[in-house]
Design a protein around this motif. Structure first.
Motif, PDB file in Angstrom:
ATOM      1  N   PHE A  42       0.766  -1.111   0.002  1.00 43.38           N
ATOM      2  CA  PHE A  42      -0.066  -0.186  -0.036  1.00 43.38           C
ATOM      3  C   PHE A  42       0.804   1.040   0.116  1.00 43.38           C
ATOM      4  O   PHE A  42       0.632   2.237  -0.614  1.00 43.38           O
ATOM      5  CB  PHE A  42      -0.934  -0.064   1.225  1.00 43.38           C
ATOM      6  CG  PHE A  42      -2.089  -1.072   0.971  1.00 43.38           C
ATOM      7  CD1 PHE A  42      -2.564  -1.470  -0.042  1.00 43.38           C
ATOM      8  CD2 PHE A  42      -2.686  -1.349   2.164  1.00 43.38           C
ATOM      9  CE1 PHE A  42      -3.641  -2.123  -0.282  1.00 43.38           C
ATOM     10  CE2 PHE A  42      -3.783  -2.089   1.998  1.00 43.38           C
ATOM     11  CZ  PHE A  42      -4.041  -2.301   0.876  1.00 43.38           C
ATOM     12  N   GLY A  43       1.916   1.294   1.024  1.00 40.75           N
ATOM     13  CA  GLY A  43       2.523   2.560   1.065  1.00 40.75           C
ATOM     14  C   GLY A  43       1.838   3.677   2.168  1.00 40.75           C
ATOM     15  O   GLY A  43       0.615   3.265   2.363  1.00 40.75           O
ATOM     16  N   LYS A  45       1.053   6.668   2.216  1.00 40.92           N
ATOM     17  CA  LYS A  45       0.198   7.619   1.644  1.00 40.92           C
ATOM     18  C   LYS A  45      -1.031   7.114   1.520  1.00 40.92           C
ATOM     19  O   LYS A  45      -2.084   7.464   2.217  1.00 40.92           O
ATOM     20  CB  LYS A  45       0.570   8.171   0.423  1.00 40.92           C
ATOM     21  CG  LYS A  45      -0.337   9.296  -0.224  1.00 40.92           C
ATOM     22  CD  LYS A  45       0.157   9.881  -1.500  1.00 40.92           C
ATOM     23  CE  LYS A  45      -0.649  10.967  -1.969  1.00 40.92           C
ATOM     24  NZ  LYS A  45      -0.149  11.478  -3.238  1.00 40.92           N
ATOM     25  N   MET A  46      -1.164   5.757   1.191  1.00 41.14           N
ATOM     26  CA  MET A  46      -2.492   4.891   0.848  1.00 41.14           C
ATOM     27  C   MET A  46      -3.157   4.663   2.215  1.00 41.14           C
ATOM     28  O   MET A  46      -4.182   4.872   2.449  1.00 41.14           O
ATOM     29  CB  MET A  46      -2.240   3.641  -0.073  1.00 41.14           C
ATOM     30  CG  MET A  46      -3.712   3.181  -0.362  1.00 41.14           C
ATOM     31  SD  MET A  46      -3.354   2.092  -1.663  1.00 41.14           S
ATOM     32  CE  MET A  46      -5.130   1.352  -1.898  1.00 41.14           C
ATOM     33  N   GLN A 192       3.246  -5.159  -5.103  1.00 41.05           N
ATOM     34  CA  GLN A 192       2.066  -4.626  -5.611  1.00 41.05           C
ATOM     35  C   GLN A 192       0.676  -5.014  -5.132  1.00 41.05           C
ATOM     36  O   GLN A 192       0.507  -6.288  -5.036  1.00 41.05           O
ATOM     37  CB  GLN A 192       2.151  -4.635  -7.064  1.00 41.05           C
ATOM     38  CG  GLN A 192       3.286  -4.041  -7.665  1.00 41.05           C
ATOM     39  CD  GLN A 192       3.130  -4.478  -9.389  1.00 41.05           C
ATOM     40  OE1 GLN A 192       2.722  -5.089  -9.706  1.00 41.05           O
ATOM     41  NE2 GLN A 192       3.995  -3.559  -9.959  1.00 41.05           N
ATOM     42  N   CYS A 193      -0.013  -3.954  -4.790  1.00 39.54           N
ATOM     43  CA  CYS A 193      -1.524  -4.596  -4.250  1.00 39.54           C
ATOM     44  C   CYS A 193      -2.710  -3.861  -5.171  1.00 39.54           C
ATOM     45  O   CYS A 193      -2.492  -2.637  -5.809  1.00 39.54           O
ATOM     46  CB  CYS A 193      -1.815  -3.995  -2.852  1.00 39.54           C
ATOM     47  SG  CYS A 193      -0.608  -4.690  -1.693  1.00 39.54           S
ATOM     48  N   MET A 194      -3.791  -4.513  -5.118  1.00 39.54           N
ATOM     49  CA  MET A 194      -4.932  -3.844  -6.104  1.00 39.54           C
ATOM     50  C   MET A 194      -6.119  -4.207  -5.486  1.00 39.54           C
ATOM     51  O   MET A 194      -6.245  -5.423  -5.111  1.00 39.54           O
ATOM     52  CB  MET A 194      -4.705  -4.507  -7.541  1.00 39.54           C
ATOM     53  CG  MET A 194      -5.880  -4.117  -8.597  1.00 39.54           C
ATOM     54  SD  MET A 194      -6.092  -4.863  -9.901  1.00 39.54           S
ATOM     55  CE  MET A 194      -4.547  -4.072 -10.711  1.00 39.54           C
ATOM     56  N   LEU A 216      -9.650   4.909  -3.252  1.00 43.74           N
ATOM     57  CA  LEU A 216      -8.484   4.294  -3.589  1.00 43.74           C
ATOM     58  C   LEU A 216      -7.615   4.321  -4.845  1.00 43.74           C
ATOM     59  O   LEU A 216      -6.452   4.164  -4.914  1.00 43.74           O
ATOM     60  CB  LEU A 216      -8.921   2.809  -3.473  1.00 43.74           C
ATOM     61  CG  LEU A 216      -9.224   2.419  -2.027  1.00 43.74           C
ATOM     62  CD1 LEU A 216     -10.309   1.099  -2.084  1.00 43.74           C
ATOM     63  CD2 LEU A 216      -8.359   2.477  -1.197  1.00 43.74           C
ATOM     64  N   ASP A 217      -8.335   4.693  -6.016  1.00 44.00           N
ATOM     65  CA  ASP A 217      -7.765   4.757  -7.408  1.00 44.00           C
ATOM     66  C   ASP A 217      -6.926   6.120  -7.225  1.00 44.00           C
ATOM     67  O   ASP A 217      -6.035   6.046  -8.100  1.00 44.00           O
ATOM     68  CB  ASP A 217      -8.721   4.932  -8.361  1.00 44.00           C
ATOM     69  CG  ASP A 217      -8.405   4.333  -9.629  1.00 44.00           C
ATOM     70  OD1 ASP A 217      -7.279   3.570  -9.841  1.00 44.00           O
ATOM     71  OD2 ASP A 217      -8.705   5.176 -10.649  1.00 44.00           O
ATOM     72  N   VAL A 219      -5.018   7.150  -4.834  1.00 40.69           N
ATOM     73  CA  VAL A 219      -3.755   6.980  -4.306  1.00 40.69           C
ATOM     74  C   VAL A 219      -3.075   5.547  -4.508  1.00 40.69           C
ATOM     75  O   VAL A 219      -2.068   5.432  -3.953  1.00 40.69           O
ATOM     76  CB  VAL A 219      -3.799   7.546  -2.672  1.00 40.69           C
ATOM     77  CG1 VAL A 219      -4.059   8.947  -2.513  1.00 40.69           C
ATOM     78  CG2 VAL A 219      -4.878   6.359  -2.170  1.00 40.69           C
ATOM     79  N   GLY A 220      -3.791   4.895  -5.113  1.00 45.05           N
ATOM     80  CA  GLY A 220      -3.438   3.449  -5.334  1.00 45.05           C
ATOM     81  C   GLY A 220      -3.758   2.904  -6.556  1.00 45.05           C
ATOM     82  O   GLY A 220      -4.040   3.718  -7.532  1.00 45.05           O
ATOM     83  N   ASN A 221      -4.343   1.427  -6.426  1.00 46.54           N
ATOM     84  CA  ASN A 221      -4.752   1.015  -7.557  1.00 46.54           C
ATOM     85  C   ASN A 221      -6.087   0.112  -7.405  1.00 46.54           C
ATOM     86  O   ASN A 221      -6.206  -0.578  -6.620  1.00 46.54           O
ATOM     87  CB  ASN A 221      -3.509  -0.121  -7.925  1.00 46.54           C
ATOM     88  CG  ASN A 221      -3.869  -0.640  -9.486  1.00 46.54           C
ATOM     89  OD1 ASN A 221      -4.731  -0.115 -10.129  1.00 46.54           O
ATOM     90  ND2 ASN A 221      -2.852  -1.331  -9.906  1.00 46.54           N
TER      91      ASN A 221
END
Length: 253
Positions: A42-43, A45-46, A192-194, A216-217, A219-221
């Motif tokens: 995630f990191g 930020k997410m 990697q996460c989605m 979510l999209d 800041v992430g995937n």
């Protein structure tokens, strides 16, 4: 990792080494390396954005999260880029999560789970048939009939007592797992996460699902996986899903 380690130390000090008094803490400890991998994917930020939403309005954001969380780990060493026919990068080598993480990804754990599921199917249930006993001589307890007294337990032998004590101590005493390092086989690893929201061809996103996918999209995937009536599936971003809905509305008008 450090937060759960502090809670573990606090519980062990309070309960003289036993942490089973808190089943949620036990579950976090058993899945700590998996949680660490997901947090790395995630990191910061997410994670901060997700926690901020839950703190801002928990009643609204406690529902609507996507159905699936997909995660994969790859070696992030120096490499030459290789593309397939569709232009996707296929030069990454995936990490064996059973070797790196262990826990639920371990092959022994998976086999034990399959064996437990198979054992549930093979349990002898001759004393149960549609909620009733097969034997007519045994009556179910009712309000008028008292429950039968339990059979006297057999005295435990010394070996059985020792074995049960060891099992109890093993279940009582917990140890913190080793902290997850983003290295395996002397190579750095990237995760990697989605998030994926699964919908049928006639299903639509509700308000909370749209809110979460937007967040979510950003800041992430995050994706929407929509199954068509023909049995296939079509992967869409949340923006594509919204544009499709607008086109359908315009057709109706």
């Amino acid at each position: 990792y450090e937060c759960i380690e502090r809670e573990f130390s606090k519980a062990a000090t309070t309960n003289h080494g036993s942490t089973t008094i808190n089943p949620l803490l036990d579950r976090d400890i058993n899945e700590l390396r998996t949680l660490s991998m997901i947090a790395a994917g995630f990191g910061g930020k997410m994670l901060s954005v997700m926690f901020r939403c839950l703190c801002y309005d928990y009643r609204h954001y406690s529902g609507g999260m996507p159905d699936l969380l997909l995660a994969r780990a790859m070696y992030d060493d120096d490499r030459s880029t290789q593309l397939d026919e569709g232009g996707n990068d296929i030069s990454y080598k995936f990490v064996d999560l059973g070797e790196w993480i262990g826990e639920a990804f371990d092959s022994r754990h998976i086999q034990e789970g399959r064996a437990a599921d198979l054992a549930k199917l093979l349990i002898d249930r001759e004393d149960e048939f549609l909620g009733c006993t097969k034997s007519d001589s045994v009556k179910l307890p009712t309000r008028r009939n008292k429950r039968p007294s339990p059979l006297p337990s057999k005295p435990q032998s010394e070996e059985d007592a020792t074995l049960s004590k060891e099992i109890e101590e093993e279940e009582t005493i917990r140890q913190m797992p080793e902290k997850l390092a983003m290295m395996h086989n002397d190579k750095p690893i990237k995760v990697q996460c989605m998030f994926v929201e699964v919908k049928s061809s006639s299903d639509r996103l509700d308000g909370r699902q749209e809110d979460w996918l937007n967040i979510l999209d950003r800041v992430g995937n995050a994706r929407v996986c929509k199954f068509t009536s023909g049995g296939g599936r079509k992967r869409q971003t949340h923006g594509q899903e919204k544009s499709n809905v607008k086109r359908e509305k315009n057709k109706k008008t």
